[in-house]
Enzyme design. Structure first.
Site, PDB file in Angstrom:
ATOM      1  N   SER A   1       0.845  -1.186   0.000  1.00  0.00           N
ATOM      2  CA  SER A   1       0.000   0.000   0.000  1.00  0.00           C
ATOM      3  C   SER A   1       0.889   1.248   0.000  1.00  0.00           C
ATOM      4  O   SER A   1       1.714   1.414  -0.886  1.00  0.00           O
ATOM      5  CB  SER A   1      -0.949  -0.037   1.201  1.00  0.00           C
ATOM      6  OG  SER A   1      -1.970   0.928   1.069  1.00  0.00           O
TER       7      SER A   1
ATOM      8  N   LYS B   1     -21.432  17.811   8.224  1.00  0.00           N
ATOM      9  CA  LYS B   1     -20.295  17.825   9.142  1.00  0.00           C
ATOM     10  C   LYS B   1     -20.166  16.535   9.934  1.00  0.00           C
ATOM     11  O   LYS B   1     -19.125  16.264  10.511  1.00  0.00           O
ATOM     12  CB  LYS B   1     -20.402  19.010  10.113  1.00  0.00           C
ATOM     13  CG  LYS B   1     -20.150  20.367   9.464  1.00  0.00           C
ATOM     14  CD  LYS B   1     -18.757  20.458   8.890  1.00  0.00           C
ATOM     15  CE  LYS B   1     -17.706  20.522   9.987  1.00  0.00           C
ATOM     16  NZ  LYS B   1     -16.350  20.725   9.410  1.00  0.00           N
TER      17      LYS B   1
END
Length: 287
Positions: free
Chosen positions: A102, A154
């Protein structure tokens, strides 16, 4: 000092021994970290990278052992290595220890050559996101969570609330963008060396031996053997390491600290979520 004095000598008298600087990049990649639990980030590695490229040497060797982590920090480290390699006109040799997967593999492709142990793990060219929450535990101990936001989005993907389909779709779209950036970077660096395999960019990972067949690495071997065969039997390896702190000098804490006691101390200093995230990254590769 020895290098300065060597310059004062006639060329025929100067030492012909080549010294190759070595940087060790080990651990999960994330911003932050602490002395108790250091993390790989541009902030923690920039000084070492700069110091290694300041050596009068034909190459810089990088030993990497990382399961990945932050895509941003991975790319920042990659870019700093490449920028200095071009600026200083030095070859970069990357040696894989247990894992370069990764984000760890993203850093590895900064090398002009990638050398791995046959049993190393390489690849995992993909993106994963995870969040850690402890809602049930909070309820048991009587902690009430209150969040007040100004903005409809949010609290997207709040781990204490049920998942919403639209939130998951947005996350996946973001992941695809980051994944494409990762793929483009690997293709740019590895070029024609990469084999045309449909699984190459699916997030799968392989041993170093298989990685050689797929073009993810260039050779199999170890750092000392490869460098001495490349630059001569008398070639020296010089580890570029960060100065140890006051506690580290007495062996109380340091980069080699490990085991359950160190994990408990790090959890107290950095938070359970950071420890869980790091454990999950290593655990994916059986480590």
């Amino acid at each position: 000092m020895r290098r300065f004095l060597n310059r004062l000598l006639p060329k025929s008298w100067r030492s012909s021994v080549i010294t190759i600087p070595v940087i060790r990049l080990q651990g999960a990649i994330m911003s932050g970290g602490s002395q108790l639990r250091p993390a790989l980030s541009l902030a923690s590695t920039a000084g070492l990278i700069e110091k290694a490229f300041a050596f009068e040497a034909p190459a810089v060797a990088i030993s990497i052992n990382s399961p990945g982590g932050s895509p941003v920090q991975s790319r920042l480290i990659y870019k700093r290595i490449r920028d200095l390699a071009v600026e200083k006109n030095k070859r970069v040799l990357v040696f894989v220890e247990d894992v370069a997967a990764s984000g760890g593999y993203m850093i590895a492709v900064a090398g002009d050559e990638i050398i791995a142990d046959p049993s190393s793990i390489v690849g995992s060219i993909g993106v994963v996101s995870a969040s850690f929450g402890f809602p049930e535990l909070m309820k048991k101990i009587g902690v009430e969570r209150r969040v007040h936001t100004a903005g409809n989005n949010k609290s997207v993907l709040d781990p204490f609330k049920p998942e919403k389909k639209e939130d998951i779709e947005r996350l996946k779209a973001l992941q695809l963008e980051v994944h494409e950036t990762f793929i483009d970077l690997v293709k740019e660096r590895r070029g024609a060396r990469l084999k045309d395999d449909p699984d190459l960019f699916t997030g799968l990972f392989w041993t170093g031996k298989k990685g050689l067949e797929l073009g993810l690495v260039d050779a199999l071997g170890d750092m000392r053997g490869v460098i001495k065969s490349r630059y001569g039997a008398k070639t020296q390896l010089k580890l570029v390491a960060a100065p140890r702190g006051f506690l580290g000098r007495f062996g109380l804490f340091g980069s080699n600290a490990g085991g359950p006691a160190a994990d408990i101390a790090a959890a107290a200093a950095g938070g359970l979520a950071d420890v869980a995230e790091e454990r999950a990254l290593w655990g994916r590769y059986g480590l």
